[in-house]
Design an enzyme around this catalytic site. Structure first.
Site, mmCIF file in Angstrom:
data_model
loop_
_atom_site.group_PDB
_atom_site.id
_atom_site.type_symbol
_atom_site.label_atom_id
_atom_site.label_comp_id
_atom_site.label_asym_id
_atom_site.label_seq_id
_atom_site.Cartn_x
_atom_site.Cartn_y
_atom_site.Cartn_z
ATOM 1 N N LYS A 31 15.916 73.325 6.776
ATOM 2 C CA LYS A 31 15.352 72.080 7.322
ATOM 3 C C LYS A 31 15.783 71.909 8.784
ATOM 4 O O LYS A 31 16.813 72.451 9.203
ATOM 5 C CB LYS A 31 15.775 70.862 6.489
ATOM 6 C CG LYS A 31 17.221 70.473 6.634
ATOM 7 C CD LYS A 31 17.485 69.084 6.047
ATOM 8 C CE LYS A 31 18.949 68.753 6.316
ATOM 9 N NZ LYS A 31 19.390 67.453 5.914
ATOM 10 N N LYS A 87 27.009 72.123 2.395
ATOM 11 C CA LYS A 87 27.966 71.825 3.461
ATOM 12 C C LYS A 87 29.299 72.503 3.201
ATOM 13 O O LYS A 87 29.912 73.056 4.107
ATOM 14 C CB LYS A 87 28.190 70.311 3.583
ATOM 15 C CG LYS A 87 27.123 69.601 4.374
ATOM 16 C CD LYS A 87 27.615 68.226 4.809
ATOM 17 C CE LYS A 87 26.513 67.411 5.450
ATOM 18 N NZ LYS A 87 26.874 66.013 5.640
ATOM 19 N N LYS A 100 20.271 67.994 12.771
ATOM 20 C CA LYS A 100 21.095 67.696 13.953
ATOM 21 C C LYS A 100 22.307 68.608 14.012
ATOM 22 O O LYS A 100 22.814 68.893 15.083
ATOM 23 C CB LYS A 100 21.662 66.264 13.853
ATOM 24 C CG LYS A 100 20.690 65.157 13.952
ATOM 25 C CD LYS A 100 21.473 63.826 14.082
ATOM 26 C CE LYS A 100 20.818 62.711 13.302
ATOM 27 N NZ LYS A 100 21.335 62.521 11.939
#
Ligand code: TYM
Length: 329
Positions: free
Chosen positions: A194, A112, A197
């Site tokens: 992966k 992230k 969202k």
């Protein structure tokens, strides 16, 4: 006593990865375990910027979708994390016991923070709040997708550390991860990543509320490779294998059975079969979500009731923590 806890972020519409990695198991566990809590972890979602109006709408959408997937508020406590203040309070105590080195090594932080210029502190301490979510209910079973394993290991470490430093309070929280091919569904656009969202391209995932047409469109556009046969080879053929994994989840079949059934089909034709199987499972979920979303006060009430029940458990743990740490007599 066995207690189940898990959480999901309200950062967007739920997708097939959430469904197979977590939600299906969540629904099963409420039938077999007497004490079950599921949280919409809104405090986690603001570790990255959110539009306040969209966030609130998303909280209700996730609530509707969880109910549509089969979460039953009579059997599970379904609640909003920020309504139970003890999550944040326990996170502070646990944060005081966690080293920066340990958090800096977690793969999700590395991932992230690589895409953000000025890294918010919240992203760094995110896993500590996740540990608090689990420990504040003294959870023993935590059903999650494979991507959460390292976070679970931190919660296990902190439970042990707290118990040895201050006195036995927390049980060992065991991760429950599917042992089949659906434990980690991949992006339809880039099967090395992966399904997520937060991925900007909506074609990378199938949302649980996608219409039949949208499902077909996304599956048709799913990246595969130049070979036309349908074979199971996750390492060398991640794209087509991801479709097979989704198909397994939808039908309960093994990859071998799916490949056997697909003999004689090329990947183009096989995609039509997969899209149809997905639509069959998602149609009732989509319709029920839409129906529930027409009644926001009903959804708010479910979260309110759930938060009251969750608070009474969390308050007890927090009182014990305060005594053991020496914050109260
Ligand atoms: P979140 O909101 O990203 O995902 C919710 C659940 O869905 C699983 N999942 C997947 N499983 C398989 N394949 C995928 N592509 C996929 N994408 C998501 C996740 O593993 C998760 O189980 N940090 C957590 C939320 C959280 C939590 C907790 C979970 C906060 N506190 C305490 C358990 C216990 C998260 O971001 O999940």
């Amino acid at each position: 006593m066995e207690r189940v806890f898990s959480g999901i972020q309200p950062t967007g519409t739920l997708h097939l990865g959430n469904y197979f990695g977590a939600l299906k198991k969540w629904v099963e566990l409420q039938e077999t375990c007497g004490s079950v809590l599921y949280s919409i972890v809104d405090l986690h979602s603001i570790t990255l910027p959110q539009d306040p109006k969209i966030l609130h709408r998303n909280i209700l959408e996730v609530t509707a979708c969880l109910l549509a997937c089969g979460i039953n508020p009579q059997k599970s406590i379904l609640f909003q994390q920020s309504k139970v203040s003890q999550h944040a309070e326990l996170a502070w105590v646990l944060g005081c016991m966690t080293t920066m080195a340990r958090l800096g090594h977690l793969p999700q932080f590395k991932e992230k923070s690589a895409s953000v210029k000025d890294i918010p502190l919240g992203i760094f301490v995110y896993p500590v709040l996740q540990s608090a979510d689990i420990l504040v209910y003294k959870a023993t079973k935590v059903p999650v997708g494979e991507d959460q394993l390292q976070h679970l290991q931190l919660a296990q470490h902190l439970a042990k550390l707290f118990n040895s430093k201050y006195g036995k309070l927390f049980p060992h929280p065991k991760a429950l991860i599917n042992d089949d091919c659906t434990a980690r569904l991949r992006s339809l656009r880039d099967p090395t990543k992966k399904m997520s969202k937060s991925e900007p391209d909506p074609k990378s995932r199938i949302d649980l509320t996608d219409s039949e047409e949208v499902i077909l469109e996304k599956v048709k556009k799913a990246v595969t490779d130049f070979e036309s046969a349908v074979t199971w080879d996750p390492k060398n053929r991640p794209g087509v294998s991801n479709l097979i994994a989704i198909h397994c989840g939808m039908t309960g079949k093994t990859p071998e059975e799916i490949v056997q059934d697909a003999q004689g089909l090329d990947t183009g034709k096989y995609k039509l079969v997969v899209a149809d199987a997905i639509n069959k499972v998602l149609q009732p979920i989509r319709e029920e979500t839409m129906r529930l979303l027409k009644d926001p006060p009903f959804l708010e009430q479910i979260l309110e009731d759930g938060s009251m029940k969750a608070s009474s458990i969390a308050e007890d743990t927090w009182e014990s923590v305060r005594k053991l740490v020496g914050l109260s007599s």
